[in-house]
Every structure is written in C-alpha cells, then in structure tokens.
Design a protein around this motif. Structure first.
Motif, mmCIF file in Angstrom:
data_model
loop_
_atom_site.group_PDB
_atom_site.id
_atom_site.type_symbol
_atom_site.label_atom_id
_atom_site.label_comp_id
_atom_site.label_asym_id
_atom_site.label_seq_id
_atom_site.Cartn_x
_atom_site.Cartn_y
_atom_site.Cartn_z
ATOM 1 N N PRO A 19 25.301 5.465 70.798
ATOM 2 C CA PRO A 19 24.440 4.455 70.165
ATOM 3 C C PRO A 19 25.172 3.169 69.805
ATOM 4 O O PRO A 19 24.548 2.122 69.652
ATOM 5 N N HIS A 20 26.517 3.236 69.681
ATOM 6 C CA HIS A 20 27.278 2.040 69.320
ATOM 7 C C HIS A 20 27.304 1.005 70.433
ATOM 8 O O HIS A 20 27.570 -0.171 70.181
ATOM 9 N N VAL A 21 27.067 1.416 71.669
ATOM 10 C CA VAL A 21 27.055 0.457 72.780
ATOM 11 C C VAL A 21 25.650 0.322 73.365
ATOM 12 O O VAL A 21 25.474 -0.311 74.411
ATOM 13 N N ASN A 22 24.659 0.874 72.693
ATOM 14 C CA ASN A 22 23.314 0.879 73.271
ATOM 15 C C ASN A 22 22.782 -0.525 73.509
ATOM 16 O O ASN A 22 22.161 -0.793 74.545
ATOM 17 N N GLN A 23 23.001 -1.441 72.565
ATOM 18 C CA GLN A 23 22.479 -2.789 72.758
ATOM 19 C C GLN A 23 23.205 -3.517 73.888
ATOM 20 O O GLN A 23 22.614 -4.352 74.576
ATOM 21 N N ILE A 24 24.485 -3.208 74.080
ATOM 22 C CA ILE A 24 25.203 -3.759 75.224
ATOM 23 C C ILE A 24 24.554 -3.260 76.513
ATOM 24 O O ILE A 24 24.286 -4.038 77.446
ATOM 25 N N SER A 25 24.287 -1.966 76.556
ATOM 26 C CA SER A 25 23.646 -1.385 77.747
ATOM 27 C C SER A 25 22.247 -1.940 77.957
ATOM 28 O O SER A 25 21.805 -2.129 79.097
ATOM 29 N N TYR A 46 12.434 4.711 69.494
ATOM 30 C CA TYR A 46 13.864 4.763 69.183
ATOM 31 C C TYR A 46 14.093 4.058 67.852
ATOM 32 O O TYR A 46 13.827 2.863 67.714
ATOM 33 N N SER A 47 14.585 4.818 66.854
ATOM 34 C CA SER A 47 14.763 4.258 65.508
ATOM 35 C C SER A 47 16.178 3.749 65.276
ATOM 36 O O SER A 47 16.488 3.261 64.178
ATOM 37 N N GLY A 48 17.044 3.832 66.281
ATOM 38 C CA GLY A 48 18.413 3.328 66.144
ATOM 39 C C GLY A 48 18.486 1.831 66.367
ATOM 40 O O GLY A 48 17.471 1.136 66.498
ATOM 41 N N GLU A 49 19.717 1.303 66.417
ATOM 42 C CA GLU A 49 19.930 -0.126 66.627
ATOM 43 C C GLU A 49 19.500 -0.504 68.043
ATOM 44 O O GLU A 49 19.962 0.079 69.028
ATOM 45 N N THR A 50 18.608 -1.474 68.130
ATOM 46 C CA THR A 50 18.086 -1.900 69.423
ATOM 47 C C THR A 50 17.652 -3.353 69.343
ATOM 48 O O THR A 50 17.314 -3.846 68.263
ATOM 49 N N GLN A 97 6.788 16.729 66.688
ATOM 50 C CA GLN A 97 8.151 16.205 66.568
ATOM 51 C C GLN A 97 8.316 15.026 67.531
ATOM 52 O O GLN A 97 8.141 15.183 68.742
ATOM 53 N N LYS A 98 8.658 13.870 66.985
ATOM 54 C CA LYS A 98 8.820 12.691 67.833
ATOM 55 C C LYS A 98 10.081 12.809 68.680
ATOM 56 O O LYS A 98 11.128 13.253 68.199
ATOM 57 N N LEU A 99 9.950 12.390 69.937
ATOM 58 C CA LEU A 99 11.129 12.283 70.797
ATOM 59 C C LEU A 99 11.795 10.947 70.472
ATOM 60 O O LEU A 99 11.281 9.881 70.793
ATOM 61 N N ASP A 100 12.936 11.014 69.801
ATOM 62 C CA ASP A 100 13.649 9.833 69.313
ATOM 63 C C ASP A 100 15.139 10.104 69.490
ATOM 64 O O ASP A 100 15.711 10.958 68.813
ATOM 65 N N LEU A 101 15.770 9.387 70.395
ATOM 66 C CA LEU A 101 17.177 9.656 70.718
ATOM 67 C C LEU A 101 18.113 9.384 69.553
ATOM 68 O O LEU A 101 19.265 9.821 69.568
ATOM 69 N N ALA A 102 17.628 8.664 68.538
ATOM 70 C CA ALA A 102 18.459 8.441 67.360
ATOM 71 C C ALA A 102 18.469 9.667 66.451
ATOM 72 O O ALA A 102 19.325 9.787 65.569
ATOM 73 N N GLU A 108 23.633 15.200 78.666
ATOM 74 C CA GLU A 108 23.423 14.848 80.074
ATOM 75 C C GLU A 108 22.770 13.473 80.236
ATOM 76 O O GLU A 108 21.996 13.240 81.178
ATOM 77 N N PHE A 109 23.061 12.578 79.297
ATOM 78 C CA PHE A 109 22.475 11.237 79.360
ATOM 79 C C PHE A 109 23.109 10.462 80.500
ATOM 80 O O PHE A 109 24.336 10.431 80.656
ATOM 81 N N ARG A 110 22.287 9.822 81.275
ATOM 82 C CA ARG A 110 22.772 9.046 82.420
ATOM 83 C C ARG A 110 21.816 7.877 82.649
ATOM 84 O O ARG A 110 20.598 8.040 82.694
ATOM 85 N N ARG A 111 22.397 6.700 82.773
ATOM 86 C CA ARG A 111 21.612 5.497 83.042
ATOM 87 C C ARG A 111 22.209 4.827 84.276
ATOM 88 O O ARG A 111 23.415 4.599 84.338
ATOM 89 N N ILE A 112 21.362 4.503 85.256
ATOM 90 C CA ILE A 112 21.836 3.917 86.506
ATOM 91 C C ILE A 112 20.992 2.689 86.833
ATOM 92 O O ILE A 112 19.755 2.766 86.871
#
Length: 761
Positions: A19-25, A46-50, A97-102, A108-112
């Motif tokens: 989550p610390h690099v999520n906004q960069i991504s 997503y309730s984290g930093e965005t 239950q909300k699906l919230d990655l925060a 197995e997270f992968r972003r391409i």
C-alpha cells in the motif's frame, strides 16, 4: 528511487501488494486513448491511500486564484482538468463483508500493464475477515478505436466457499479533486437515470458549464452462461446511478462481469443530445462485446507501434523504459483534435492542472513530427495559432500594445492561468519556444506554406513582444532584458538571462526570414497578413534589426562561457558532488531563499540555448559551457536530462549521456524524484525519445536531409527506430558495426551518415 517494477520488454509488472507504493502504481499503470484517461484505481472499494483519477480531454474548471498579495496582471483563475465521473466502479460484498484490499489479507497480487496491446490486468487472492478466500481478475482498456468507450472484464472466483454476494455496478459524478481549495466539488448534477442493466449520469462543471454524460451497461456470466440473479435493485442518489445485484457465488466457479462505459462530453456533442448519443454508444459497445472491442483496440495499438517503436538489444531495463515512455505519449495525444494539447501529467494525475506548457513545443513536437502523419504535429501548432488573440490579450494585461503577443505559461483556452509572479510575468522565454516550434516544424516537414497560412501571424505577434520587452541601456550602449526568469527556475528576477536574450533575437531573425518568404511566395496573402496584423513593415522590421545588432549577451571570456545571467559568477561555484545526499532534492529540503542564492541549476538553461542553436557555435564553445554548467545541475526538472544527453552525445561523453538517459527513461518507473504518485511526467517522456534519436542516433535535419552521427552505448548491442520524413518512412538500425538504413515507403532520398551522403531507395 524505488525499484519494485519487474523488467520486461513489453510489460510493466508489479508483484505483491504494497500500500505504500499504491499511489505510485496508480500513476504508472494508467491507461488512456487521447480523449480520456484513467488512473489504475481499483474497481472495488478501497479505503487506503489513493488518488482517484478519471479525466476527460478538454474539460476544465477555472479555480479561483488565491494568493496573499495580489499583483496587477495576475490571472483570475488557475485552470485545472477535473477528476471526472467514476466509470470503473464495481463494489463487491460477500456475506456482508466488503472486498477492500486495505482491510483484507492480500496474496498473489499482480498488476500488469501490457503496452503491446494497451490494457491493464490485475489479479489477486483476498482473504476476508471470516476466512473466505476469493480470487479476482480484472482486465480493462480505454478503446483506441472508439475514443468514448471504456471496457472492463471483472471476474470473481470463490476458492473455499459458496455464498451470497452483492455487486454494486455504477457511475458516480460525486467526485472531488485532491488539489481543490477547501475540498470544493466542481460537478453539479444535470440528469440521471437507472434501469436494470444500465445507468447514466450527466454532470456539468461549475462556471465553465461543460457537460459530461457517463453511462454504463453490463452483462454477467457464470460458468460461461448468462448469470441469474435473486434480484436487481436500482440505486440512485445525488450524481450517482447504478444497479445493486445479489447473486450466488459457487466454489471454484468463475463469475464474470463485463462492464461497458460511454463517456461523452459537450465538447463533441450537443448538450441536448448527450444522453441519446450516450445510449447509442452503450448499445454499440454491448452489441460488439468485450472481445470484439478489444480486438479493434489492439489493432490500433499494433499500428501505432509500427509507427513509433524503438527496439533495444541487450538492455531490458532500457527497452522497457523507452517503450513505457512511448506508450504513455501515444495514449495521451493522438492528434485527432486541434483543440487539444498535452499536459505535463497527461491523464495520469492532477498536478499542473492538466494544462498546456511550453513543454509541448520544446520537447513533444519532435516526437510527433517523426512518428506520426504530418497533420498530427501541424495540429499542435494550429492550437497555438488559434490562441493568438488570447496571447495578445495576455500581453495587453501586462501593458504591451499594438498586437504584441505573450503566450501563456499555463493555459487551457489561451488565457494565462499561472499565478506565481516570477513565472507568470518573467518566464517569458516560453514565447521563444512557440516561435522555435514553427521553425522546427517547417525545417522537418518542408511545409513552408504553414508560414503563409498561420506561422507568420504568430511570429509577428511574438516579435512585437520582444521589441517592447527589451530596453536600451545607455551605460552598455546595448539592448538588455531585465527582470526575467530563465528555464532554470532556481533563479528568479534576474537581468539578462543569456538564453532568453538569445531566443528573443533568434525569433526576430526568423520572423524577418518568414516575412521575406511569404512576401515572395504569395504576395496577396502577405498583404492580407499586413492588413490583419496592422504591420508597419519598414518601421517595425528596422527596430527588429537594430535589436538583433545591438543585443547584450553576458559572457565570461576568461573562462570561455556564456553567463546564465548577470552576476552569476558572484555566486559560490560549487558542484552537485559537494551536496550531501540528505540535501537532495533541493526543492524539498532547502528553503527557497537558500536555493535562489546558490549556484545550483534546476534544468538546462544556457545549455538549452546551445541545444536549440548548436549550429551557431563551434564544438569547443559547447564543450566549455557543458563542462561548466552540467556539474552544477541537479536535474530536478524532468525536462533536464534529455538536453544534456543530446549535448553529451555530441561531445563524445558517452558514459555521462547514458547515465542521464537512464534517469530520464526510468524517471517514473523507478520514481527518481519521489513524485510519481502525483502523476507521470508525460512531456519529459518525449525527451526520452529525443535522447535516443537525437542523442545516441545523432539525428539532425539540415538542408532538407536527415543527418545521422550515431553510436551504440556500451551497455547495448544495437537499437533501431523508424522515422516518418516528408512522405517517406525510413527504418534505421544502429549496431556496433555501423548503421543500416532502409526506405520502407516513399520516393528515393539522400541521407547523410557521418558527413557521407548516402542514397536510399
């Protein structure tokens, strides 16, 4: 510097969720198509930093200027491209239950980001609070074939459970810009509707009254068949419309949501037809289906890559870097609409307001000249021509008269909207960049008719500005330019910035040449321009010639260098090596007072002039100035490294050139300046292209011919690129053994390789 992106020739890959690099991504994995763009935000909640970001080309808001000390001539507002209605939303809830990655355990997270085909793929396994594991895979794209369509394939697979799920599929115009004053919201609802399978919201911007209609439709499949639902609820609230669906999820069985969005603006449709046209676009998208839409989108990308790809053998990091830059440039600006331009962040973030800067003319134009049909680059110039009346108004606000034109530092519609006095009033070298772009376009394309149709009017307005901006120094017996800010913004309010004085007189010379050309080429058109601009030819051109002959340029003959401005040698002359690591970057660590008193240079200044006008200086002059200024340059502007790569290559400083190339090529991928989370550096990406083509390839255009003086960096085996040039397509491959050229289309031509004329056919 971050180093979490996996190296790959065609893909940008992130493995593992941090989550610390999520906004960069979110910036790095952005997608767009020239008409709109979308940061790599999650479809689910997503309730984290965005930094939520969806953007529509040409739609902006005039945010009122707020400064502590108002100055005459300040613009009333700062224009900003707005965070537009959210079209990607698919919220998922399983057994309430909300699906919230925060809040979930994420594995197995992968972003391409697949640059070859232009789509974003994301997958992960999430463990909810009660131990349920669910696998999500999302694929989305903004269609390059249909500029108003976005599409998502969102799949849900329960791993260890069977349960009820609730999906909220919606469009939401109740969005806010992160940079808004006092959290002000900029959208007002005009219309909304929702029915089973469809939702539409029309919102308008405050003040500017742009209308954007965002619609969505969807289908849901389970095990390859149309899914059945317990029920569908229509959800509507202010600026929001959607469907809430309850369905059964069965263990190990994939459920797929195909969501199609249509994003239409009043820039391209009558306001009273927006909803009707939105429905037509949605019908077209859903009838074609995801796979057909993607096939059409992919074909456009394949064609684009044929036009503009650079291949590098032997260095995967460099290959990934250059393709990433080309990919982002290509999806930011397509050249289809002369009303549009290129913001420094493109469609990837809010910083700089999405507005147009001089970056377009100085850095982006060469890329589009060489990689797209001629009309694309021409449209970038026509954009400025159509803003000429506003440029004249901008100058008049500062006291200039008789048709003098000052192009804005920052603009959306031609009106200046930058409100820092040392930039707004003093960084006037931007005017010269507009003139240089006209010259650069004509030199490359041979389209001299552009001067007659558009260019000369612009050049006259800019030259009138320079003629009024200088003043006569009786003490020096020369013309001087006082109170300016050069490209190096770590110096404000200086006298006689060498680059500004140089580009001013160059503009005057080029305008005189353009006057002579148009007069001979089309005397009637020339008379029409004289009448339209009220040009007093004899009087005004005489003044221009006098300034050219008598301009003052600061220099130190003892050291053999041009001085960035008067008094530069009074500074303590240190080098970047004298700085402590904890002092960098200066703009985040030092006070502005300390920066202004230091010798450190933000970006190429004197060297910017030597890059533009290299034919006016011998090799030794360029070398002395490079050796003097580069060691003081902190390169804290993304526009800086590329100019230094080109000059270093010319001087034979191959290691320095490569070191700076890596910095510009992977500036965002590796977050060199700790600011990628704000958005990508789109305009500097064109500088990366120039670093390879003009730096390593040594490309120049002289006397209507392509000149090459290439070398291969030690870290590479070879590289190749393709150029469009005056109706021809030339393929170039450079290896350690030499240069191979092939004329892929067009009539035979002569090129010059290391001063030797070669005919290709």
């Amino acid at each position: 510097m971050k180093n979490y992106i996996k190296h790959h020739e065609w893909n940008i890959i992130e493995e593992g969720f941090d989550p610390h690099v999520n906004q960069i991504s979110e910036s790095i994995f952005s997608i767009g198509n020239g008409r709109m763009g979308q940061r790599a935000n999650f479809e689910e909640e997503y309730s984290g930093e965005t930094l939520r970001g969806s953007y529509v080309a040409g739609v902006y808001y005039p945010d009122k200027t707020r400064v502590g000390w108002w100055k005459n001539g300040y613009p009333e507002y700062f224009a900003k491209v707005l965070n537009a209605p959210n079209w990607i939303g698919i919220h998922v809830s399983i057994d309430n239950q909300k699906l919230d990655l925060a809040k979930c355990k994420v594995e197995e997270f992968r972003r391409i980001l697949n640059m070859r085909s232009g789509y974003l793929l994301r997958s992960f396994v999430a463990t909810l609070g009660d131990g349920k594991k669910v696998k999500i895979e999302s694929k989305r794209f903004c269609s390059m074939a249909h500029g108003e369509i976005g599409a998502i394939r969102y799949s849900i697979t329960p791993i260890n459970f069977t349960a009820k799920a609730t999906l909220s599929i919606y469009v939401d115009a109740d969005v806010v810009n992160k940079d808004s004053n006092y959290d002000e919201k900029f959208w007002e609802e005009v219309y909304k509707e929702a029915s089973e399978g469809r939702a539409i919201v029309t919102a308008q911007t405050k003040k500017t009254f742009f209308h954007v209609t965002t619609g969505m439709t969807y289908t849901i499949e389970s095990a390859g068949k149309k899914a059945t639902f317990d029920r569908v609820n229509i959800e509507q609230r202010e600026k929001f419309a959607g469907n809430v669906i309850q369905l059964d999820l069965e263990q190990d069985k994939e459920t797929v949501v195909y969501k199609y969005a249509a994003i239409l603006s009043s820039e391209n449709h009558p306001k009273d037809k927006l909803v009707e046209n939105c429905k037509s676009v949605l019908d077209e998208a859903s009838s074609k289906g995801f796979d057909k839409l993607f096939e059409e989108h992919e074909k456009v990308w394949f064609h684009k890559w044929e036009e503009c790809d650079i291949t590098i053998e032997g260095d995967v990091a460099a290959q990934q870097g250059i393709r990433f830059n080309i990919f982002q440039l290509t999806q930011t600006y397509t050249g289809d609409d002369e009303r549009l331009n290129i913001g420094p962040k493109g469609f990837t973030g809010e910083k700089y307001g999405g507005s147009t800067y001089w970056d377009t003319e100085a850095y982006c134009l060469p890329f589009y000249l060489a990689t797209a049909e001629q009309q694309v680059a021409r449209n970038l110039l026509v954009y400025r021509y159509k803003h000429l009346p506003k440029a004249i108004e901008n100058a008049a606000k500062l006291g200039f008269t008789e048709g003098a034109a000052l192009y804005p530092m920052v603009t959306m519609n031609g009106e200046e909207c930058h409100n820092e006095w040392e930039i707004t009033f003093e960084e006037i070298h931007r005017n010269g960049a507009i003139a240089y772009a006209i010259f650069d376009y004509v030199r490359y394309t041979g389209d001299e008719k552009y001067l007659t149709e558009y260019g000369l009017e612009v050049l006259i307005g800019i030259s009138r500005f320079w003629a009024q901006r200088v003043n006569w120094s009786a003490r020096k017996n020369q013309y001087v330019m006082l109170g300016v800010t050069g490209p190096n913004e770590y110096e404000n309010n200086v006298n006689n910035n060498w680059y500004t004085n140089t580009i001013a007189t160059w503009t005057l010379k080029y305008t005189l040449e353009a006057v002579d050309f148009v007069k001979k080429d089309d005397s009637q058109a020339y008379q029409n321009i004289v009448k339209k601009t009220k040009l007093k030819e004899e009087e005004e051109t005489a003044k221009w010639r006098d300034i050219i002959d008598k301009m003052y340029y600061p220099e130190d003959k003892h050291q053999g260098v041009f001085l960035q401005q008067d008094g530069f040698l009074d500074k303590e002359l240190l080098t970047v090596k004298d700085l402590r690591p904890e002092d960098r970057p200066l703009n985040q660590k030092w006070s502005w007072d300390r920066i202004l008193r230091s010798c450190f240079i933000k970006q190429a200044d004197v060297l910017q002039g030597l890059y533009f006008f290299e034919d006016n200086f011998d090799q030794e002059t360029i070398r002395k100035n490079f050796d003097f200024y580069e060691p003081m340059t902190v390169h804290e502007s993304s526009l800086s490294p590329c100019v230094h790569v080109i000059l270093a290559s010319k001087l034979g400083y191959k290691q320095k050139a490569y070191e700076l190339y890596l910095r510009t090529a992977r500036l965002d991928l590796d977050d060199y300046n700790n600011d990628t989370e704000d958005g990508l550096h789109i305009t500097s990406m064109a500088g990366t292209w120039m670093s390879v083509i003009k730096g390593f390839g040594g490309l120049r255009v002289k006397d209507g011919r392509l000149h090459f003086n290439p070398y291969v960096p030690d870290q590479w085996k070879s590289y190749s690129f393709r150029l469009e040039f005056r109706g021809r397509v030339v393929k170039v491959k450079i290896t350690t053994d030499g240069i191979e050229t092939k004329l892929e289309s067009g009539s035979p031509m002569e090129i010059v390789v290391k001063d030797e004329v070669v005919k290709i056919s």
